[in-house]
Design an enzyme around this catalytic site. Structure first.
Site, PDB file in Angstrom:
ATOM      1  N   THR A 117      -5.381  -0.286   7.356  1.00  0.00           N
ATOM      2  CA  THR A 117      -6.719  -0.722   7.778  1.00  0.00           C
ATOM      3  C   THR A 117      -6.711  -0.839   9.299  1.00  0.00           C
ATOM      4  OG1 THR A 117      -6.941  -1.918   5.711  1.00  0.00           O
ATOM      5  CG2 THR A 117      -8.427  -2.573   7.501  1.00  0.00           C
ATOM      6  N   CYS A 173      -5.388  -9.477   3.322  1.00  0.00           N
ATOM      7  CA  CYS A 173      -6.495  -8.608   3.760  1.00  0.00           C
ATOM      8  C   CYS A 173      -7.739  -9.346   4.248  1.00  0.00           C
ATOM      9  CB  CYS A 173      -6.863  -7.640   2.643  1.00  0.00           C
ATOM     10  SG  CYS A 173      -5.552  -6.444   2.368  1.00  0.00           S
ATOM     11  N   PHE A 208     -16.951 -11.612  -7.570  1.00  0.00           N
ATOM     12  CA  PHE A 208     -16.731 -12.327  -6.305  1.00  0.00           C
ATOM     13  C   PHE A 208     -17.727 -13.466  -6.111  1.00  0.00           C
ATOM     14  CE2 PHE A 208     -14.034  -8.827  -5.810  1.00  0.00           C
ATOM     15  CZ  PHE A 208     -13.070  -9.198  -4.895  1.00  0.00           C
ATOM     16  N   LEU A 209     -18.173 -14.016  -7.232  1.00  0.00           N
ATOM     17  CA  LEU A 209     -19.063 -15.182  -7.161  1.00  0.00           C
ATOM     18  C   LEU A 209     -18.413 -16.343  -7.909  1.00  0.00           C
ATOM     19  CD1 LEU A 209     -22.687 -13.769  -7.694  1.00  0.00           C
ATOM     20  CD2 LEU A 209     -21.599 -14.516  -5.572  1.00  0.00           C
ATOM     21  N   ASN A 248     -14.571  -5.226   3.033  1.00  0.00           N
ATOM     22  CA  ASN A 248     -13.815  -6.477   2.904  1.00  0.00           C
ATOM     23  C   ASN A 248     -14.621  -7.670   3.424  1.00  0.00           C
ATOM     24  OD1 ASN A 248     -11.690  -5.442   1.574  1.00  0.00           O
ATOM     25  ND2 ASN A 248     -10.189  -5.679   3.203  1.00  0.00           N
ATOM     26  N   GLU A 285      -7.629   2.318   2.104  1.00  0.00           N
ATOM     27  CA  GLU A 285      -7.211   1.974   0.745  1.00  0.00           C
ATOM     28  C   GLU A 285      -7.942   0.723   0.275  1.00  0.00           C
ATOM     29  OE1 GLU A 285      -5.265   3.665  -1.493  1.00  0.00           O
ATOM     30  OE2 GLU A 285      -6.216   2.079  -2.635  1.00  0.00           O
ATOM     31  N   LYS A 326     -14.083   0.385   5.456  1.00  0.00           N
ATOM     32  CA  LYS A 326     -13.073  -0.555   4.952  1.00  0.00           C
ATOM     33  C   LYS A 326     -13.343  -1.987   5.441  1.00  0.00           C
ATOM     34  CE  LYS A 326      -9.339  -2.275   3.334  1.00  0.00           C
ATOM     35  NZ  LYS A 326      -9.104  -2.498   1.926  1.00  0.00           N
ATOM     36  N   VAL A 368       0.824  -1.206   0.000  1.00  0.00           N
ATOM     37  CA  VAL A 368       0.000   0.000   0.000  1.00  0.00           C
ATOM     38  C   VAL A 368       0.862   1.261   0.000  1.00  0.00           C
ATOM     39  CG1 VAL A 368      -1.643   1.324   1.394  1.00  0.00           C
ATOM     40  CG2 VAL A 368      -2.007  -1.107   1.002  1.00  0.00           C
ATOM     41  N   ARG A 416       0.930 -14.599   1.683  1.00  0.00           N
ATOM     42  CA  ARG A 416       0.336 -14.494   3.014  1.00  0.00           C
ATOM     43  C   ARG A 416      -1.067 -15.112   3.020  1.00  0.00           C
ATOM     44  NH1 ARG A 416       1.575  -8.207   4.327  1.00  0.00           N
ATOM     45  NH2 ARG A 416       1.198  -8.012   2.095  1.00  0.00           N
TER      46      ARG A 416
HETATM   47  P1  NAD Z   1       3.277  -4.557   4.127  1.00  0.00           P
HETATM   48  O1  NAD Z   1       3.613  -5.492   5.221  1.00  0.00           O
HETATM   49  O2  NAD Z   1       3.501  -4.945   2.705  1.00  0.00           O
HETATM   50  O3  NAD Z   1       4.067  -3.184   4.357  1.00  0.00           O
HETATM   51  C1  NAD Z   1       4.171  -2.535   5.582  1.00  0.00           C
HETATM   52  C2  NAD Z   1       5.504  -1.785   5.588  1.00  0.00           C
HETATM   53  O4  NAD Z   1       5.556  -0.954   6.755  1.00  0.00           O
HETATM   54  C3  NAD Z   1       6.711  -2.713   5.661  1.00  0.00           C
HETATM   55  O5  NAD Z   1       7.609  -2.411   4.596  1.00  0.00           O
HETATM   56  C4  NAD Z   1       7.346  -2.382   7.014  1.00  0.00           C
HETATM   57  O6  NAD Z   1       8.763  -2.501   7.022  1.00  0.00           O
HETATM   58  C5  NAD Z   1       6.892  -0.945   7.183  1.00  0.00           C
HETATM   59  N1  NAD Z   1       6.989  -0.454   8.566  1.00  0.00           N
HETATM   60  C6  NAD Z   1       6.652  -1.091   9.707  1.00  0.00           C
HETATM   61  N2  NAD Z   1       6.910  -0.285  10.770  1.00  0.00           N
HETATM   62  C7  NAD Z   1       7.399   0.863  10.273  1.00  0.00           C
HETATM   63  C8  NAD Z   1       7.833   2.070  10.862  1.00  0.00           C
HETATM   64  N3  NAD Z   1       7.849   2.253  12.183  1.00  0.00           N
HETATM   65  N4  NAD Z   1       8.292   3.061  10.073  1.00  0.00           N
HETATM   66  C9  NAD Z   1       8.320   2.885   8.721  1.00  0.00           C
HETATM   67  N5  NAD Z   1       7.909   1.771   8.100  1.00  0.00           N
HETATM   68  C10 NAD Z   1       7.453   0.765   8.875  1.00  0.00           C
HETATM   69  O7  NAD Z   1       1.756  -4.154   4.362  1.00  0.00           O
HETATM   70  P2  NAD Z   1       0.674  -3.728   3.253  1.00  0.00           P
HETATM   71  O8  NAD Z   1       0.156  -4.937   2.573  1.00  0.00           O
HETATM   72  O9  NAD Z   1       1.199  -2.588   2.449  1.00  0.00           O
HETATM   73  O10 NAD Z   1      -0.498  -3.209   4.213  1.00  0.00           O
HETATM   74  C11 NAD Z   1      -0.400  -1.979   4.918  1.00  0.00           C
HETATM   75  C12 NAD Z   1      -1.783  -1.632   5.445  1.00  0.00           C
HETATM   76  O11 NAD Z   1      -2.687  -1.434   4.351  1.00  0.00           O
HETATM   77  C13 NAD Z   1      -2.426  -2.736   6.289  1.00  0.00           C
HETATM   78  O12 NAD Z   1      -3.198  -2.137   7.293  1.00  0.00           O
HETATM   79  C14 NAD Z   1      -3.321  -3.461   5.309  1.00  0.00           C
HETATM   80  O13 NAD Z   1      -4.392  -4.093   5.940  1.00  0.00           O
HETATM   81  C15 NAD Z   1      -3.800  -2.309   4.445  1.00  0.00           C
HETATM   82  N6  NAD Z   1      -4.203  -2.695   3.090  1.00  0.00           N
HETATM   83  C16 NAD Z   1      -3.493  -3.614   2.386  1.00  0.00           C
HETATM   84  C17 NAD Z   1      -3.877  -3.928   1.078  1.00  0.00           C
HETATM   85  C18 NAD Z   1      -3.113  -4.957   0.282  1.00  0.00           C
HETATM   86  O14 NAD Z   1      -3.640  -5.388  -0.748  1.00  0.00           O
HETATM   87  N7  NAD Z   1      -1.929  -5.376   0.683  1.00  0.00           N
HETATM   88  C19 NAD Z   1      -4.984  -3.285   0.502  1.00  0.00           C
HETATM   89  C20 NAD Z   1      -5.682  -2.335   1.236  1.00  0.00           C
HETATM   90  C21 NAD Z   1      -5.276  -2.037   2.539  1.00  0.00           C
END
Ligand code: NAD
Length: 440
Positions: free
Chosen positions: A122, A266, A255-256, A214, A152, A210, A12, A333
């Site tokens: 999220t 997520c 989604f069906l 989901n 997001e 959000k 994200v 994941r």
């Molecule tokens: P991710 O694990 O890919 O990335 C998180 C990043 O944050 C990592 O690179 C980590 O090193 C960094 N981080 C952790 N602590 C930190 C700090 N103190 N300072 C700076 N960076 C730090 O996670 P993601 O998949 O990008 O998800 C992030 C959020 O967005 C979550 O809440 C997730 O639920 C939400 N989200 C994810 C998606 C998706 O498709 N992956 C879609 C919508 C929303």
């Protein structure tokens, strides 16, 4: 043009930072992961996401975007701070807000003027208010700030397109000052020609949108999977049933798609998260609980099907086509494949697998499978093949060649991608999900 900092360079954060830079803003993307930041500075992407590398390169070259480990400098240089760190599930249930707390504390220490702090992660309803209190409490100098919830909705595999043309933009915030800043940032999307609608609401409603979205999408998947399980028993074909349902505009066709269930970073986490949020609020969410239960059982239906075709799986060689939870991503994941692999190994089977993109990630994570060079290589000497991920490449396989290299002839189509008649005409013992009406 705004000066923006994005904290977290994951799926994200990296996509948000890159797209915000591409909209003309000056963006600093911060992460604590040294290897990730060094790689990004050298133009290496930490994730597989179509089109991302080119877009990062373009915006770095235009000096609209850079990567750093220095959160202090980034907070001081930016008017708007997007928080996009992980919010993983907590051991024993609930949402782990540890990373959000660390970032909020650092922002409190380093801010040197008014800041708009935007939650992209999220987070449960109430997190914005908790962050506000935490930041006020930890500020070294008193500075004004506003918290915005801007969840997001991007999907891995089409993240850039999703960010640039979203269905809606949700902005949760009651400060007009912050709202003006946010509306200006999103103007290129909310103006013509896209005219993306903006839902302006309070922080709690935005946070809840959000989770509810989901959970609803996950519900559609578990619902059609249960219908598929019934279809198999009553001689109906779930593909046709889903098509018939989806043509009703109140239902919609997406989604069906029946299969081995949802996964990824997520849906599993957010459904569990919502169950806990509701429980704490004193209202058990029975529907979502059932959605999770159905999804946990669904991958294991592959094992039932294999056993019904092969008997004992002890000593059998099973090939998996795909490992990622969906196509166009290397994200493993919570992928249903991991449950299937574990169950196969417990029953004494050997597992061979190929994924066009996620094999490297499986190797890095030391998954207990024999990773193969191709789908054909995977089929070599197998008693059965299972389609795990609906990659386009698998739809176009030369199945006659696949059949020739196998020892057995069982093909379990975990994503209903093949035409049953065609596959059976090649000599496969074919089984899929909910295709009762197609049984030979
Ligand atoms: P991710 O694990 O890919 O990335 C998180 C990043 O944050 C990592 O690179 C980590 O090193 C960094 N981080 C952790 N602590 C930190 C700090 N103190 N300072 C700076 N960076 C730090 O996670 P993601 O998949 O990008 O998800 C992030 C959020 O967005 C979550 O809440 C997730 O639920 C939400 N989200 C994810 C998606 C998706 O498709 N992956 C879609 C919508 C929303």
């Amino acid at each position: 043009m705004r000066k923006i900092c994005v904290v977290g360079a994951g799926y994200v954060g990296l996509v948000t930072a890159t797209c915000l830079a591409d909209l003309g803003n000056e963006v600093i993307c911060v992460d604590v992961d040294e290897a990730k930041i060094q790689g990004l500075q050298a133009g290496e992407m930490p994730i597989f996401e179509p089109g991302l590398a080119e877009l990062v390169q373009r915006n770095m070259a235009a000096e609209r975007m850079r990567f750093t480990l220095d959160l202090k400098e980034a907070v001081r240089a930016s008017e708007v701070i997007f928080v996009a760190v992980g919010t993983p599930p907590k051991e024993g249930g609930g949402v782990d807000l540890r990373f959000v707390a660390v970032v909020a504390e650092a922002i409190a220490q380093h801010m040197n003027g008014y800041r708009v702090i935007v939650n992209k992660s999220t987070v449960p309803a109430g997190t914005g208010a908790w962050m506000e209190e935490l930041i006020r409490d930890r500020q070294t100098e008193a500075h004004e700030f506003d918290i915005v919830s801007n969840p997001e909705f991007l999907r891995e595999g089409s993240a850039i397109a999703d960010f640039k043309a979203p269905d809606r933009i949700v902005l949760g915030c009651t400060s007009e000052r912050a709202m003006r800043v946010m509306r200006a940032i999103y103007e290129p999307l909310s103006n013509a020609p896209l005219e993306t609608p903006i839902i302006a609401t309070n922080v709690e409603s935005a946070e809840m949108i959000k989770y509810a979205s989901n959970a609803f999408l996950a519900t559609k998947i578990s619902f059609i999977n249960e219908i598929a399980n019934v279809c198999e028993r009553v001689g109906a074909n779930v593909d046709t049933v889903a098509r018939g349902m989806g043509m009703d505009k109140r239902i919609g066709s997406r989604f069906l798609h029946a299969g081995i269930g949802y996964g990824g970073s997520c849906f599993p986490k957010d459904t569990e998260g919502l169950i806990e949020i509701a429980e704490r609020a004193g209202y058990p969410l029975r529907i979502v609980q059932a959605v999770v239960e159905v999804n946990e059982a669904q991958p294991l239906r592959v094992i039932d099907k294999l056993e019904s075709h092969l008997g004992s799986l002890d000593g059998r060689s099973i090939g998996l086509l795909g490992l990622s939870f969906k196509p166009n991503t290397d994200d493993l994941r919570e992928a249903p494949s991991s449950k299937i692999i574990e169950a196969l190994r417990t029953r004494g089977a050997t597992v061979r697998a190929f994924d066009p993109v996620a094999s490297g990630e499986a190797e890095r994570l030391k998954w207990p499978v024999q990773l193969c060079r191709s789908a054909y290589d995977t089929a070599e000497g197998c008693d059965a093949l299972v389609v795990i991920t609906e990659w386009d490449a698998f739809k176009e396989l030369d199945l006659a060649r696949v059949r020739r290299s196998m020892r057995g002839c069982v093909l379990i189509d975990g994503r209903n991608i093949y035409d049953p008649d065609m596959v059976r005409s090649l000599g496969f013992d074919y089984d899929a999900f909910g295709r009762g009406g197609d049984k030979a």
